[in-house]
Motif scaffolding. Structure first.
Motif, PDB file in Angstrom:
ATOM      1  N   ARG A 153       0.805  -1.222   0.000  1.00  0.00           N
ATOM      2  CA  ARG A 153       0.000   0.000   0.000  1.00  0.00           C
ATOM      3  C   ARG A 153       0.843   1.279   0.000  1.00  0.00           C
ATOM      4  NH1 ARG A 153      -5.262  -0.543   1.141  1.00  0.00           N
ATOM      5  NH2 ARG A 153      -5.371   1.485   2.202  1.00  0.00           N
ATOM      6  N   LEU A 195      -2.310   3.329  -0.704  1.00  0.00           N
ATOM      7  CA  LEU A 195      -2.590   2.906  -2.074  1.00  0.00           C
ATOM      8  C   LEU A 195      -3.314   1.557  -2.085  1.00  0.00           C
ATOM      9  CD1 LEU A 195       0.861   3.853  -3.639  1.00  0.00           C
ATOM     10  CD2 LEU A 195      -1.200   5.265  -3.449  1.00  0.00           C
ATOM     11  N   THR A 196      -3.828   1.207  -3.250  1.00  0.00           N
ATOM     12  CA  THR A 196      -4.481  -0.094  -3.447  1.00  0.00           C
ATOM     13  C   THR A 196      -3.440  -1.118  -3.868  1.00  0.00           C
ATOM     14  OG1 THR A 196      -6.513   1.016  -4.109  1.00  0.00           O
ATOM     15  CG2 THR A 196      -6.289  -1.317  -4.703  1.00  0.00           C
ATOM     16  N   ALA A 197      -3.501  -2.294  -3.292  1.00  0.00           N
ATOM     17  CA  ALA A 197      -2.520  -3.335  -3.586  1.00  0.00           C
ATOM     18  C   ALA A 197      -2.568  -3.741  -5.059  1.00  0.00           C
ATOM     19  CB  ALA A 197      -2.771  -4.553  -2.699  1.00  0.00           C
ATOM     20  N   ASN A 198      -1.399  -4.022  -5.608  1.00  0.00           N
ATOM     21  CA  ASN A 198      -1.240  -4.519  -6.984  1.00  0.00           C
ATOM     22  C   ASN A 198      -1.926  -3.607  -8.005  1.00  0.00           C
ATOM     23  OD1 ASN A 198      -0.241  -6.307  -8.901  1.00  0.00           O
ATOM     24  ND2 ASN A 198      -2.112  -7.555  -8.892  1.00  0.00           N
ATOM     25  N   ASN A 199      -1.716  -2.288  -7.851  1.00  0.00           N
ATOM     26  CA  ASN A 199      -2.299  -1.301  -8.767  1.00  0.00           C
ATOM     27  C   ASN A 199      -1.172  -0.451  -9.361  1.00  0.00           C
ATOM     28  OD1 ASN A 199      -4.298  -0.035 -10.180  1.00  0.00           O
ATOM     29  ND2 ASN A 199      -5.199   1.037  -8.419  1.00  0.00           N
ATOM     30  N   TYR A 201       0.490   3.130 -10.513  1.00  0.00           N
ATOM     31  CA  TYR A 201       0.447   4.553 -10.159  1.00  0.00           C
ATOM     32  C   TYR A 201       1.517   5.299 -10.954  1.00  0.00           C
ATOM     33  CZ  TYR A 201      -2.559   3.177  -6.335  1.00  0.00           C
ATOM     34  OH  TYR A 201      -3.607   2.661  -5.617  1.00  0.00           O
TER      35      TYR A 201
END
Length: 218
Positions: A153, A195-199, A201
């Motif tokens: 995250r 943050l959102t996991a496995n995204n 950016y």
């Protein structure tokens, strides 16, 4: 025919209020007239000089000959002849004043006088002049921008220092939203959390100073 009588009184304090009465008499009869209170003149300031000098501000210093409440008038002009000066009043008992809202890279002329309680000014001390600092050039584009995942995250963004940078901002690429706020000139990394996991950016880094901002570095 009446003769005008005058009396010079010595040994008084500067910028101090005094009042007197005048009594006329003859053959045992007398009449008194009270004169309105008047201030003695203030003492002229001396040794006007500069303290700190910046892009838009200058500190003026002077030697105050008295500490009994004189107000000081500072005149500011862009010309040595003071044809259209602006004027600032420094509070009583002061011997310095920070003048703000000046333009960068401009020569200004200054002179100062003291004002007594009746609003009467002394003569001005010798005028002085100085140029405000020029604004720095635009900062260079930040180089070496990279990111590394700290955990599921959070990402740490890094970059190399930029010449002439006064600070940095991290912006989101798709809408240029300022994510970091104002970072100081010595900062070379910033952690993006929540943050959102496995995204995926994407950001860009911009350097800024008083002159403006650099081109952006993705």
């Amino acid at each position: 025919m009446f003769l005008v009588k005058r009396k010079l009184e010595r040994g008084l304090l500067s910028n101090t209020s005094y009042f007197r009465s005048i009594e006329a008499y003859n053959y045992g009869n007398a009449v008194s007239v009270y004169c309105p209170a008047k201030y003695t003149l203030a003492m002229k300031p001396r040794n006007t000089r500069f303290g700190g000098i910046n892009y838009s501000s200058i500190t003026i210093l002077w030697d105050a000959a008295e500490l009994n409440g004189s107000i000081y008038r500072i005149e500011i002009s862009s010309g040595y002849n003071f044809l259209l000066p602006s004027s600032i009043l420094a509070g009583s008992g002061k011997n310095s004043f920070n003048i703000t809202d000046l333009e960068p890279g401009i020569t200004y002329f200054f002179r100062i006088c003291a004002v007594n309680g009746d609003g009467i000014s002394t003569e001005y001390d010798t005028a002085i002049s100085i140029k405000t600092k020029n604004l720095p050039p635009l900062p260079d584009i930040p180089r070496g921008v990279s990111g590394v995942a700290l955990n599921a995250r959070a990402i740490q963004w890094k970059w190399l220092p930029s010449a002439n940078a006064g600070g940095y901002r991290i912006r989101r690429s798709q809408d240029k939203l300022n994510l970091s706020g104002e970072l100081n000139a010595f900062t070379t990394f910033w952690n993006q959390n929540g943050l959102t996991a496995n995204n995926y950016y994407e950001i860009f880094v911009e350097a800024c100073n008083l002159t403006g901002t650099s081109a952006s570095a993705p």
